[in-house]
Design an enzyme around this catalytic site. Sequence first.
Site, PDB file in Angstrom:
ATOM      1  N   ASP A   1      36.501  24.153 104.782  1.00 40.79           N
ATOM      2  CA  ASP A   1      36.589  25.217 103.956  1.00 40.79           C
ATOM      3  C   ASP A   1      35.368  25.641 103.217  1.00 40.79           C
ATOM      4  O   ASP A   1      34.677  24.966 102.556  1.00 40.79           O
ATOM      5  CB  ASP A   1      37.529  24.832 102.798  1.00 40.79           C
ATOM      6  CG  ASP A   1      37.789  25.717 101.652  1.00 40.79           C
ATOM      7  OD1 ASP A   1      38.086  26.892 102.328  1.00 40.79           O
ATOM      8  OD2 ASP A   1      37.753  25.472 100.608  1.00 40.79           O
TER       9      ASP A   1
ATOM     10  N   THR B   1      34.539  31.280 104.323  1.00 43.75           N
ATOM     11  CA  THR B   1      33.288  31.284 105.450  1.00 43.75           C
ATOM     12  C   THR B   1      32.764  32.636 105.782  1.00 43.75           C
ATOM     13  O   THR B   1      31.604  32.681 105.627  1.00 43.75           O
ATOM     14  CB  THR B   1      33.779  30.254 106.535  1.00 43.75           C
ATOM     15  OG1 THR B   1      34.410  29.159 106.084  1.00 43.75           O
ATOM     16  CG2 THR B   1      32.445  29.995 107.476  1.00 43.75           C
TER      17      THR B   1
END
Length: 543
Positions: free
Chosen positions: A76, A110
Amino acid sequence: MMGGGGMGQLVFDEYGKPMIILKDQDAQKRLTGMDALKSHILAARSVASILRTSLGPRGLDKMMVSPDGDVTITNDGATILKQMDVDHQIAKLMVQLSQSQDDEIGDGTTGVVVLAGALMEKAEELLDKGIHPIRLADGYELAAKKAIEHLDKIADEYPVDPNNLEPLILTAMTTLGSKIINRCHRQMAEIAVDAVMAVADLEARDVNFELIKVEGKVGGKLEDTMLVKGVVVDKDFSHPQMPKTLKNVKCAILTCPFEPPKPKTKHKLEVTNVEDYQALHKYEQEQFISMVDKVKAAGANLAICQWGFDDEANHLLLQKDLPAIRWVGGPEIELIAIATNGRIVPRFEELTPEKLGTCGTVREIGFGTTKDRMMVIEDCPNTKAVTIFIRGGNRMIIEEAKRSIHDALCVVRNLVRNNKIVYGGGAAEISCALAVSEEADKISTIEQYAFRAFADALENIPLALAENSGLSPIHTLTDVKSRQLSEKNPALGIDCMNANTCDMKTQRVIETLHSKKQQILLATQLVKMILKIDDIRTQGEAM
């Protein structure tokens, strides 16, 4: 009037007293103009390059060790950046960028950083050509506007129907594709969708996340994860001889302690003889008995207490056949009250039958040969409160599963709020890049360079996806681009999973429109802000 032997920071007032204007100026480094911009770009690129390998279903996880030796393994983006120790100011801005994406959307943390890094990288080439940073920033903003308009054109409506959850499950599966829990991919997606639909208000198109609790317990395997339509509390019955399962429960939810009232005075109470002690003990027992009787009189057959009680009270509860759970935390107490339609009672005198919560079963579950016990409160009248109960081999897997489930919950919530979707696998980015570069050909001013740079930066996402999947990045990208142009199909993306088709509609790789828009908006805003900074001053050698 200056003084201070050439230090250049001492000034004397009219009385001849020295004043310091800038503290520690000799210890400060100062970068201005192009040097500052180059330093910003380098910092942004280095943060993005760390996250780049984590992008997509084949992206790699990162392992971080905190100063006190705690290990976190995650995919994450927001969590990786939050735990990274960054010194550079611009790198800190990148951390905040992924954080704001996480707070607003919950997914795409991301991608947003990789996009911002790519925009900074392309900006460097244009700055070297002599384009002014302000013109570049304005060009980027116009290009982002164009890309977002284009996203609206290629977005599809998506049905959010409680009777047909399949489309929502597919979107949740796209989110979980890059996570460690994709081994039981479908099951996790179903759990996330069921949890959101249980608490969603489809008329108001809103989801109250407070009602979804995610609990984890080490042991078992990921497949043992389950959704409990009720509340799971990490506690057990206060006495080992109390029954392990209760049916048709009426519970008293108490925030008052099971103990005799203590005299609130500063005086000391000295017990000097046996009679006084016995009288005191008798008084305490009578208090205990009256408390238990009040709970029983209200018709309760379970006491849930926020505070603890001593062994004497515990034994009395067992004798009076009133099972109890003690030390239940504040948030859990509130959730239990919501689920059972009960009222939280702060004083025994206020306990009435109307304030009791009701539920079908309360049971204690054990885990294998360990002594761990947990309470499951099920069949509640108000099924709005649900608990996702995660199992896993060790703490790290459970923590990562919690983060992954959170992302999936956020995506389903976003679909309930706004049911527009675009296709993943870099398809939306390639389509936007083509639209932006097409627009660039119509512009006669210098902004056309910024437009082309923006299109190139968008292509960095599918490039990274292809690279992480072990494909040849440039070949794959050019192939998909040419097909998107010739077939006019904005759903063509990178085939990361080797499914022998680039059509993301067929592969069912779906992302929410809101998430994609937010990624482009946030990344562009941050880059615009960074391009407008041309002076950076830091203490010592922090650069």
